[in-house]
Design a protein around this motif. Structure first.
Motif, short mmCIF file in Angstrom:
data_model
loop_
_atom_site.label_atom_id
_atom_site.label_comp_id
_atom_site.label_asym_id
_atom_site.label_seq_id
_atom_site.Cartn_x
_atom_site.Cartn_y
_atom_site.Cartn_z
N TYR A 299 0.82 -1.11 0.00
CA TYR A 299 0.00 0.13 -0.05
C TYR A 299 0.66 1.13 0.00
CZ TYR A 299 -4.03 -3.05 0.74
OH TYR A 299 -4.85 -4.24 0.68
N GLU A 339 -17.48 -1.20 -2.80
CA GLU A 339 -17.09 -2.55 -2.48
C GLU A 339 -18.78 -3.19 -2.46
OE1 GLU A 339 -14.86 -4.93 -1.50
OE2 GLU A 339 -16.58 -6.27 -0.87
N ASP A 387 -8.41 -2.74 -6.93
CA ASP A 387 -7.74 -3.76 -5.97
C ASP A 387 -8.70 -4.99 -6.25
OD1 ASP A 387 -6.31 -5.56 -4.57
OD2 ASP A 387 -6.77 -4.60 -2.73
N1 SAH Z 1 -8.46 -3.33 -1.00
C1 SAH Z 1 -9.24 -4.29 0.00
C2 SAH Z 1 -9.86 -5.63 -0.60
C3 SAH Z 1 -9.41 -6.10 -1.75
S1 SAH Z 1 -9.92 -7.81 -2.14
C4 SAH Z 1 -8.02 -4.47 1.02
O1 SAH Z 1 -6.91 -4.07 0.66
O2 SAH Z 1 -8.30 -5.10 2.07
C5 SAH Z 1 -10.96 -7.56 -3.49
C6 SAH Z 1 -12.67 -7.05 -2.83
O3 SAH Z 1 -13.19 -6.87 -4.08
C7 SAH Z 1 -13.21 -7.85 -2.03
O4 SAH Z 1 -13.61 -7.23 -0.79
C8 SAH Z 1 -14.50 -8.23 -2.57
O5 SAH Z 1 -15.47 -8.29 -1.95
C9 SAH Z 1 -14.55 -7.12 -3.74
N2 SAH Z 1 -15.29 -7.29 -4.77
C10 SAH Z 1 -15.56 -8.49 -5.64
N3 SAH Z 1 -16.18 -8.08 -6.83
C11 SAH Z 1 -16.56 -6.92 -6.77
C12 SAH Z 1 -17.42 -6.17 -7.65
N4 SAH Z 1 -17.76 -6.53 -8.68
N5 SAH Z 1 -17.38 -4.81 -7.31
C13 SAH Z 1 -16.95 -4.33 -6.16
N6 SAH Z 1 -16.39 -5.01 -5.21
C14 SAH Z 1 -15.98 -6.32 -5.51
#
Ligand code: SAH
Length: 457
Positions: A299, A339, A387
């Motif tokens: 990060y 999210e 991400d």
């Molecule tokens: N950036 C965060 C989580 C990354 S993991 C961290 O570092 O903690 C990827 C995330 O995308 C997960 O929380 C999952 O629930 C979410 N996700 C999956 N498909 C998605 C979509 N279509 N739109 C938005 N979020 C999504």
């Protein structure tokens, strides 16, 4: 078309030389151009293999004897863990693992992404690539009348009794073992998955490395937890770092570990931990990065690539519990996180409050729907961070990025292949990938993270 004959038969013993490693860590040998995948084989090694499966375009084999050893081969610290614990790369020295992951990233960026003149930096690894995971979820079962807990054998539900995982922090191993012994001493019945009988299904432990706070969760099939008070007393006596003891009830016949009902047996409902300066409240069921030390490295890179001055509005797509969003918010004018999981967004809002960050907003929904809708309403962003999960970004989101034209995109990826695919789409849409930084978040496993800096041409 001429059909090629397959040069090997099932059960053949042959001598081969490995040329490559697949993305899941198997050695690749070629016999007259026909690829055979062998778990455990390393590039440059010669070995005798037994052919176990023959498909049209490729086959599989088992490593029988190594005839010439790779300099990257090391003796496995734990055979058991190698087979059952998800340490697919344990037979490769850490130096070799890092080289393998860095090469994977470079290869896919060229092969799938067809990207040129970008810089791929040397991968950032850990000083100590063992005992890094801050969380364990260990299944409990019974063998010869004894309570056991450990790993599932691959593709099976047979539990292998284990006290020591090489990936878990020592505090976590210690906690799991203590709870296992206490439960056994108190005669708490282990769960029997086949009959869906018994009590204790899983022991879970989580540790905040920066705060020294430990959480223990016991998951039972039954509403009742026999000898509850003694269990709590003994856990407190044996594990001085414990701050939270939680009972979760999962009465369903399912592979899902936790059920809907959670009761705090003792102490706090949450433990705390820090990534950088940001404090996170972690409850039994919330998502939290399992390797915060390397998460911070990743990060920090994402933040560096975003080059924020304090004037930017930033979108953080796939924001989870807001980890990256809150990092960015310290340096941006405004951050919008998106999210799909509603509970994660609740955690994100709570974490913003906990850190007195009030320039971050969060929305529940699919990134590929929410962000195009924002754009249609006339909103825009200077920097967009993504991400996504392993399957990468949805095309609709990539198209919106191309239309919206943020000056910079920062792509955090847990799958180099989909990263390469998506970078190609952005490149064709007017962006340029400048640099990519691979980061090793999961030593001993095949997983590899990377962050890319992408600018509008
Ligand atoms: N950036 C965060 C989580 C990354 S993991 C961290 O570092 O903690 C990827 C995330 O995308 C997960 O929380 C999952 O629930 C979410 N996700 C999956 N498909 C998605 C979509 N279509 N739109 C938005 N979020 C999504």
């Amino acid at each position: 078309m001429m059909s090629k004959t397959i040069p090997v038969k099932k059960n053949d013993y042959i001598d081969v030389e490995f040329e490559d490693l697949t993305h899941d860590g198997a050695g690749v040998a070629k016999v007259d151009g026909y690829p055979i995948f062998v778990q455990g084989g390393l590039p440059g090694e010669k070995a005798t293999i037994k052919v176990t499966k023959v498909n049209k375009g490729y086959g599989f084999g088992r490593l029988m004897e190594i005839l010439a050893r790779s300099t990257f081969r090391v003796d496995c610290p734990a055979e058991e863990a190698h087979k059952y614990g998800g340490c697919q790369l344990q037979h490769i020295s850490y130096e070799g693992q890092l080289k393998y992951k860095e090469n994977q990233v470079k290869q896919v960026l060229t092969r799938i992404g067809k990207l040129e003149d970008l810089v791929v930096h040397p991968i950032l690894g850990m000083d100590n690539p063992w005992h890094y995971r801050n969380k364990a979820q260990v299944p409990v079962g019974e063998k010869d009348g004894q309570l056991i807990a450990g790993f599932f054998k691959p593709r099976s539900h047979e539990i292998v009794d284990t006290n020591e995982s090489l990936l878990h922090l020592h505090e976590i191993n210690e906690a799991v073992q203590a709870v296992k012994e206490i439960a056994s001493d108190l005669g708490i019945q282990p769960y029997n998955e086949e009959k869906h009988k018994g009590v204790l299904r899983h022991i879970m432990a989580r540790y905040g490395r920066q705060t020294g706070e430990l959480m223990v969760v016991v998951v039972t099939r039954t509403n009742e937890l026999p000898n509850k008070n003694q269990l709590v007393e003994k856990i407190i006596a044996k594990l001085p770092k414990v701050k939270s003891i939680v009972h979760n009830i999962n009465s369903k016949k399912t592979n899902v570990i936790m059920g809907d009902q959670t009761n705090v047996l003792w102490g706090s409902e949450v433990i705390y931990d820090y990534i950088g300066d940001i404090k996170f409240a972690i409850s039994a069921r919330s998502f939290y990065q399992v390797n915060p030390e390397q998460t911070r490295v990743l990060y920090d890179k994402a933040l560096e690539y975003a080059e924020l001055t304090g004037e930017e509005s930033v979108i953080d797509a796939y924001c989870g519990i807001g980890t990256i969003s809150l990092f960015l918010a310290q340096k941006a004018k405004k951050v919008f996180g998106v999210e799909i999981v509603p509970e994660a967004i609740e955690d994100a809002k709570r974490n913003a409050e906990l850190n007195s960050i009030n320039n971050a907003e969060f929305a529940v929904g699919e990134a590929e729907k929410v962000i195009p809708a924002w754009y249609e309403e006339g909103n825009s962003a200077d920097v967009l961070v993504v991400d996504p999960p392993r399957k990468g970004c949805d095309e609709a989101l990539l198209q919106t990025i191309i239309d919206m034209k943020p000056k910079k995109v920062v792509y955090v990826s847990c799958n180099p292949a989909t990263l390469a695919r998506d970078l190609r789409i952005l490149e064709d849409g007017g962006y340029k990938t400048v640099e990519v930084q691979p980061v090793d978040m999961f030593p001993q496993t095949t997983h590899c993270e990377a962050v890319a800096k992408i600018v509008l041409k």
